[in-house]
Design a protein around this motif. Sequence first.
Motif, PDB file in Angstrom:
ATOM      1  N   ALA A   1       7.758  12.828   1.424  1.00 41.57           N
ATOM      2  CA  ALA A   1       6.818  11.713   1.588  1.00 41.57           C
ATOM      3  C   ALA A   1       7.263  10.502   0.775  1.00 41.57           C
ATOM      4  O   ALA A   1       7.173   9.358   1.239  1.00 41.57           O
ATOM      5  N   ALA A   2       7.751  10.744  -0.433  1.00 36.88           N
ATOM      6  CA  ALA A   2       8.226   9.639  -1.267  1.00 36.88           C
ATOM      7  C   ALA A   2       9.454   8.976  -0.648  1.00 36.88           C
ATOM      8  O   ALA A   2       9.578   7.744  -0.646  1.00 36.88           O
ATOM      9  N   LEU A   3      10.370   9.784  -0.127  1.00 36.25           N
ATOM     10  CA  LEU A   3      11.546   9.217   0.535  1.00 36.25           C
ATOM     11  C   LEU A   3      11.138   8.369   1.738  1.00 36.25           C
ATOM     12  O   LEU A   3      11.691   7.289   1.973  1.00 36.25           O
ATOM     13  N   ALA A   4      10.162   8.860   2.502  1.00 39.23           N
ATOM     14  CA  ALA A   4       9.725   8.138   3.699  1.00 39.23           C
ATOM     15  C   ALA A   4       9.083   6.803   3.333  1.00 39.23           C
ATOM     16  O   ALA A   4       9.378   5.766   3.946  1.00 39.23           O
ATOM     17  N   THR A   5       8.204   6.807   2.330  1.00 38.36           N
ATOM     18  CA  THR A   5       7.555   5.546   1.951  1.00 38.36           C
ATOM     19  C   THR A   5       8.558   4.567   1.356  1.00 38.36           C
ATOM     20  O   THR A   5       8.451   3.356   1.568  1.00 38.36           O
ATOM     21  N   ASP A   6       9.545   5.090   0.640  1.00 36.93           N
ATOM     22  CA  ASP A   6      10.569   4.220   0.069  1.00 36.93           C
ATOM     23  C   ASP A   6      11.421   3.591   1.169  1.00 36.93           C
ATOM     24  O   ASP A   6      11.859   2.441   1.060  1.00 36.93           O
ATOM     25  N   PHE A   7      11.659   4.354   2.230  1.00 37.16           N
ATOM     26  CA  PHE A   7      12.426   3.831   3.360  1.00 37.16           C
ATOM     27  C   PHE A   7      11.642   2.753   4.107  1.00 37.16           C
ATOM     28  O   PHE A   7      12.200   1.747   4.544  1.00 37.16           O
ATOM     29  N   LEU A   8      10.328   2.968   4.223  1.00 35.77           N
ATOM     30  CA  LEU A   8       9.518   2.090   5.064  1.00 35.77           C
ATOM     31  C   LEU A   8       9.056   0.819   4.366  1.00 35.77           C
ATOM     32  O   LEU A   8       8.998  -0.243   5.001  1.00 35.77           O
ATOM     33  N   ASP A   9       8.701   0.901   3.078  1.00 30.82           N
ATOM     34  CA  ASP A   9       8.011  -0.248   2.485  1.00 30.82           C
ATOM     35  C   ASP A   9       8.865  -1.512   2.456  1.00 30.82           C
ATOM     36  O   ASP A   9       8.402  -2.596   2.822  1.00 30.82           O
TER      37      ASP A   9
ATOM     38  N   THR B   1       0.829  -1.206   0.000  1.00 27.29           N
ATOM     39  CA  THR B   1       0.000   0.000   0.000  1.00 27.29           C
ATOM     40  C   THR B   1       0.863   1.255   0.000  1.00 27.29           C
ATOM     41  O   THR B   1       0.576   2.223  -0.719  1.00 27.29           O
ATOM     42  N   LEU B   2       1.932   1.251   0.787  1.00 29.25           N
ATOM     43  CA  LEU B   2       2.840   2.399   0.805  1.00 29.25           C
ATOM     44  C   LEU B   2       3.494   2.606  -0.559  1.00 29.25           C
ATOM     45  O   LEU B   2       3.658   3.742  -1.023  1.00 29.25           O
ATOM     46  N   THR B   3       3.863   1.506  -1.198  1.00 24.79           N
ATOM     47  CA  THR B   3       4.489   1.607  -2.519  1.00 24.79           C
ATOM     48  C   THR B   3       3.520   2.203  -3.537  1.00 24.79           C
ATOM     49  O   THR B   3       3.885   3.092  -4.325  1.00 24.79           O
ATOM     50  N   LEU B   4       2.279   1.725  -3.529  1.00 23.69           N
ATOM     51  CA  LEU B   4       1.283   2.246  -4.466  1.00 23.69           C
ATOM     52  C   LEU B   4       0.952   3.709  -4.157  1.00 23.69           C
ATOM     53  O   LEU B   4       0.674   4.490  -5.073  1.00 23.69           O
ATOM     54  N   LEU B   5       0.991   4.069  -2.888  1.00 27.73           N
ATOM     55  CA  LEU B   5       0.784   5.476  -2.527  1.00 27.73           C
ATOM     56  C   LEU B   5       1.878   6.345  -3.131  1.00 27.73           C
ATOM     57  O   LEU B   5       1.598   7.420  -3.680  1.00 27.73           O
ATOM     58  N   ARG B   6       3.126   5.899  -3.047  1.00 27.36           N
ATOM     59  CA  ARG B   6       4.229   6.678  -3.615  1.00 27.36           C
ATOM     60  C   ARG B   6       4.044   6.868  -5.120  1.00 27.36           C
ATOM     61  O   ARG B   6       4.276   7.953  -5.646  1.00 27.36           O
ATOM     62  N   ALA B   7       3.619   5.820  -5.791  1.00 27.74           N
ATOM     63  CA  ALA B   7       3.416   5.922  -7.235  1.00 27.74           C
ATOM     64  C   ALA B   7       2.351   6.945  -7.588  1.00 27.74           C
ATOM     65  O   ALA B   7       2.393   7.546  -8.670  1.00 27.74           O
ATOM     66  N   ASN B   8       1.402   7.162  -6.679  1.00 28.13           N
ATOM     67  CA  ASN B   8       0.273   8.046  -6.978  1.00 28.13           C
ATOM     68  C   ASN B   8       0.366   9.414  -6.314  1.00 28.13           C
ATOM     69  O   ASN B   8      -0.564  10.221  -6.454  1.00 28.13           O
TER      70      ASN B   8
ATOM     71  N   ASP C   1       7.699  -1.463  -6.518  1.00 31.03           N
ATOM     72  CA  ASP C   1       8.644  -0.518  -5.927  1.00 31.03           C
ATOM     73  C   ASP C   1       9.472   0.180  -7.001  1.00 31.03           C
ATOM     74  O   ASP C   1       9.637   1.409  -6.976  1.00 31.03           O
ATOM     75  N   ALA C   2       9.996  -0.600  -7.942  1.00 26.55           N
ATOM     76  CA  ALA C   2      10.822  -0.008  -9.001  1.00 26.55           C
ATOM     77  C   ALA C   2      10.004   0.941  -9.872  1.00 26.55           C
ATOM     78  O   ALA C   2      10.448   2.047 -10.203  1.00 26.55           O
ATOM     79  N   LEU C   3       8.790   0.523 -10.236  1.00 22.44           N
ATOM     80  CA  LEU C   3       7.947   1.385 -11.070  1.00 22.44           C
ATOM     81  C   LEU C   3       7.508   2.637 -10.313  1.00 22.44           C
ATOM     82  O   LEU C   3       7.442   3.729 -10.888  1.00 22.44           O
ATOM     83  N   ALA C   4       7.205   2.474  -9.020  1.00 20.91           N
ATOM     84  CA  ALA C   4       6.786   3.631  -8.225  1.00 20.91           C
ATOM     85  C   ALA C   4       7.903   4.652  -8.127  1.00 20.91           C
ATOM     86  O   ALA C   4       7.669   5.866  -8.246  1.00 20.91           O
ATOM     87  N   ASP C   5       9.123   4.179  -7.906  1.00 20.23           N
ATOM     88  CA  ASP C   5      10.259   5.099  -7.815  1.00 20.23           C
ATOM     89  C   ASP C   5      10.455   5.861  -9.123  1.00 20.23           C
ATOM     90  O   ASP C   5      10.572   7.089  -9.134  1.00 20.23           O
TER      91      ASP C   5
END
Length: 252
Positions: A119-127, A99-106, A145-149
């Motif tokens: 926010a993107a850095l935080a979700t990338d750190f946590l997921d 869910t965190l990964t999909l949130l970053r993508a959106n 994860d790769a696509l979201a980044d």
Amino acid sequence: MGAGDGSSRRRTDALLTGLREGGWRPRAWAAFAARATAWSAREAARRPQAAAEATALHAAFLCAARDGRGRARAAASWLLAITHLGMLEGRTRLSVADTLTLLRANLPALSDGAWTGPAALATDFLDGRLARRTGTASPFGAYADALADASFWIPYALRHEPDPRWRGALIGAWVLPLAGATAAAFARGRMVDVPRIRGLHPATAVEAAIVARRLRPGFVPGRPGTSRARSCPRSWNPPFPPHSRHCTSTAP
């Protein structure tokens, strides 16, 4: 089959092998698309809860999207998620990490504010850490994860970073490995992993630097290496009128 059993990879390899053996001709591509669609539909039907979770999550993104482009992004994200649920393998639900990964993508669909970078850095750190701690790591999470980044950071850099050197460094750090792995997969007829880097990924370091530059006091998009510039670049679309004081002040 248990999580991490590799079933999704074997199916993907079979699809790529068929495409390669067909010489990448239109008929081979049509067969590839038909088989991939049928497999995706079967896997989504086997995971109705994950499909419902992905749909509800993206419906929220769609409702909160700031414009038509944001809604298009949310719709594309939903389509990619729903057609790759087989990569959850032994799991039947999305995890918190997913869910965190999909949130970053959106995030770009929801806002273009400076806060989206942290926010993107935080979700990338946590997921990734959550996935490993909870035992919910999966090919779906790695793929998302790769696509979201890439889908978050490339537009973010193009929008918020005026220095072409920083933009080029970030785009190269994401596009080149993904493009290389994708091209190699089609050429070899099997999946090719992007090499994993131990420690701090170069792209993450560039992302953090761009966010820090964006948030520093007095930062105004303009001439590379300065906080203020005499004129705004034609290709830049700053959050202020083109003839405001920000575009006429002199760099210190």
